[in-house]
Structure formats: C-alpha cells, structure tokens
Design a protein around this motif. Sequence first.
Motif, mmCIF file in Angstrom:
data_model
loop_
_atom_site.group_PDB
_atom_site.id
_atom_site.type_symbol
_atom_site.label_atom_id
_atom_site.label_comp_id
_atom_site.label_asym_id
_atom_site.label_seq_id
_atom_site.Cartn_x
_atom_site.Cartn_y
_atom_site.Cartn_z
ATOM 1 N N ILE A 154 -52.219 22.720 0.665
ATOM 2 C CA ILE A 154 -51.761 21.691 1.215
ATOM 3 C C ILE A 154 -51.052 21.160 2.508
ATOM 4 C CG2 ILE A 154 -51.155 19.357 1.179
ATOM 5 C CD1 ILE A 154 -51.527 19.317 -1.477
ATOM 6 N N ILE A 155 -49.816 22.281 2.532
ATOM 7 C CA ILE A 155 -48.915 23.178 3.101
ATOM 8 C C ILE A 155 -49.582 24.127 4.304
ATOM 9 C CG2 ILE A 155 -47.082 24.316 3.603
ATOM 10 C CD1 ILE A 155 -46.415 23.519 0.845
ATOM 11 N N SER A 156 -50.952 25.199 4.297
ATOM 12 C CA SER A 156 -51.148 25.169 4.588
ATOM 13 C C SER A 156 -51.699 24.708 5.602
ATOM 14 C CB SER A 156 -51.576 26.274 3.912
ATOM 15 O OG SER A 156 -52.848 27.420 4.855
ATOM 16 N N ASP A 157 -52.845 24.041 4.730
ATOM 17 C CA ASP A 157 -53.738 23.323 5.283
ATOM 18 C C ASP A 157 -53.768 22.111 6.405
ATOM 19 O OD1 ASP A 157 -56.868 22.030 5.415
ATOM 20 O OD2 ASP A 157 -55.913 20.238 5.450
ATOM 21 N N PHE A 158 -51.765 21.406 6.705
ATOM 22 C CA PHE A 158 -51.419 20.760 7.462
ATOM 23 C C PHE A 158 -51.406 21.758 8.804
ATOM 24 C CE2 PHE A 158 -50.214 17.890 4.856
ATOM 25 C CZ PHE A 158 -49.707 16.507 5.305
ATOM 26 N N SER A 159 -50.348 22.802 7.929
ATOM 27 C CA SER A 159 -49.862 23.893 8.763
ATOM 28 C C SER A 159 -51.003 24.690 9.943
ATOM 29 C CB SER A 159 -49.228 25.083 8.698
ATOM 30 O OG SER A 159 -49.411 25.681 8.118
ATOM 31 N N ASN A 160 -52.512 24.692 9.766
ATOM 32 C CA ASN A 160 -53.173 25.133 10.807
ATOM 33 C C ASN A 160 -53.949 23.523 11.557
ATOM 34 O OD1 ASN A 160 -52.863 27.308 9.204
ATOM 35 N ND2 ASN A 160 -54.669 26.814 7.232
ATOM 36 N N GLY A 161 -53.171 22.982 11.057
ATOM 37 C CA GLY A 161 -54.209 21.273 12.311
ATOM 38 C C GLY A 161 -53.201 21.660 13.442
ATOM 39 N N ASN A 162 -53.005 20.060 13.713
ATOM 40 C CA ASN A 162 -52.605 19.495 15.100
ATOM 41 C C ASN A 162 -51.307 20.184 14.881
ATOM 42 O OD1 ASN A 162 -51.779 19.415 17.877
ATOM 43 N ND2 ASN A 162 -53.560 17.614 17.872
ATOM 44 N N TYR A 163 -50.367 20.748 14.984
ATOM 45 C CA TYR A 163 -49.352 20.716 14.393
ATOM 46 C C TYR A 163 -47.632 20.930 15.040
ATOM 47 C CZ TYR A 163 -45.771 22.415 10.126
ATOM 48 O OH TYR A 163 -44.707 22.635 9.111
ATOM 49 N N LEU A 164 -47.209 21.155 14.817
ATOM 50 C CA LEU A 164 -45.914 20.884 15.407
ATOM 51 C C LEU A 164 -44.311 21.189 14.513
ATOM 52 C CD1 LEU A 164 -44.101 22.225 18.143
ATOM 53 C CD2 LEU A 164 -43.216 20.111 18.218
ATOM 54 N N GLU A 165 -43.859 22.373 14.175
ATOM 55 C CA GLU A 165 -43.360 22.626 12.899
ATOM 56 C C GLU A 165 -41.405 22.384 13.905
ATOM 57 O OE1 GLU A 165 -41.501 25.560 9.698
ATOM 58 O OE2 GLU A 165 -43.703 25.294 9.445
ATOM 59 N N ILE A 166 -40.221 21.793 13.400
ATOM 60 C CA ILE A 166 -39.481 21.565 14.252
ATOM 61 C C ILE A 166 -37.820 22.003 13.081
ATOM 62 C CG2 ILE A 166 -37.786 20.039 15.255
ATOM 63 C CD1 ILE A 166 -40.108 18.141 16.320
#
Length: 270
Positions: free
Chosen positions: A258-270
């Motif tokens: 699930i974590i990987s799937d979020f990061s593979n989308g339109n994703y920005l980590e702050i």
Amino acid sequence: MNYSYIIIDDDQESVSKTKAIADSFSELTFVASANNYTEGLNLILEQTPQLVFLEIDPTNKESNLSLILINELYRYLKVIPKIIVTTTKKDLAFEAIQYEVADYLLKPLARIDIVKSILKLNKSNTTEDVLSKQLPTFDEKPIVSVRQEMPNQEQPLILCIKSYGDYRYIDAKDICYFQADNNSTDIHLNNGEMITAFKTLKHFEGILSFPFIRIHNSYIVNRNYISRIHTGNTVCYIKNTTTKLPFSKSYKANVDLIISDFSNGNYLEI
C-alpha cells in the motif's frame, strides 16, 4: 485463461509460500518444483508449463539459478513459457526486462502481486479478467455474489448481499473496510453504515482484488480510504473518521505494498 505452472527456487520455504498463494487461484495449476538449474531446465522441457516462477539470485549459489536458464530454453523450445521472476532484490530488474520476462516480483510475495501478474498475462492474451472467473463454488446456497469488472471497461464492481429474498446492492467503491465477526463479516461503508454478510473474511479475501487488501486476521481495507499509516503503532487510519485499523506482522508485506502504491502515484513527499 488457465495456466499450468512450476516453481524453480533453491529455498524450499519460498517454494511453499509461492505455491500457497498461487493455489488460491483456480486459474493456476501446479505441476512441480525444482531447486536448481539442471532440475528446472529438465522440468520445463518435460512438462512444458505455461508459467514459470523463477528465482534468479539464489541463496545457494551452487544451484546455478539465473536468467541464463531462459537463454537455454530458446535452444529447445519454439514457445517459451511466461517467466515470472521472484527474488528479494531489485538490482536485476533491468537485466530481467532485457530477457523479456513477464513480470518481476519482490519477495516476500503478496497475493496482490500474483493478481497483477495474472491480469497482465490475460491482458496480453486479450482475454477476460481472470478474477471474474475466480468465484468459489459452495455446497450451500451462496449469500454473497460478486460481479467483477472486465478489463478496459468502466463498469463498477457491485456486491450483492442476499438474505431470504432481500437483495442489498453495494457499490464496492463505497466500502471502507471489512471486519471479521466470527463466521460473519461486517461491511463498513463511507457513510458510516455497517452491513453484515454471513460469509467469512477469508471468503471476501478470495474474491476481491485491489484496492481491497488484507492487513490483519480481522480486517480487509480499501486502500482508497486510507489517510495515514503509522508503522510504529501498526495502525491504518480511515479517511474522515476516527477509525484506526490495526495491521499485523503477518500482513506487513501487504501494508508495504500500500505504501509503495501511494508513492508510485501522483505523489509528493515532504
């Protein structure tokens, strides 16, 4: 479409885990397994399976398992089986792509990994969605029936909860999570409503595909309703609610997915 398959892996525990997941799909028929290069090659040539789960970075280097096995197959076969690489490292992914493998999966495998691989295979064969054929057969009259989406169609998935002539239709997209309650399952919707179905959580796990992922012996969550994952406290938070669902160590790989799937989308980590 049905696929016969073999597993080539030097780790017997990994063989057992891969087989356990694959056996949950009626479309996959296990043939045999092998633990080294020579046995694997001979097994493929003798049994001509349609699918091979192949470890290419073995713990026991004397097993000689590697992508070279694929080259050897071209010496003898006109039609090469679909190869799904199963390994613990990402390092060989680019090289595997050059060998035109069907998929590259990282261990420990999760059920959703196999779901995606089968869908890719079926898409390449322009066949119907394999999961639409995955409904189990029961001796008793089923209480829950599921209509699965077909590839390349926008038709949404509908769950029908049937009880004594009462047909209750639920849009799958409105389901936040499933919660086990002995031999029944409580279905929690995004409007706060809860509906009980007289089927086990395992039954739902067997017939539902992504974004529904099991994270605990008592919970299947809709990934689209997760607002937060706290790995330290081992809980997932449900959007627009105060609900926190625990996840267990045995399903940690699914949470990582699930974590990987979020990061593979339109994703920005702050």
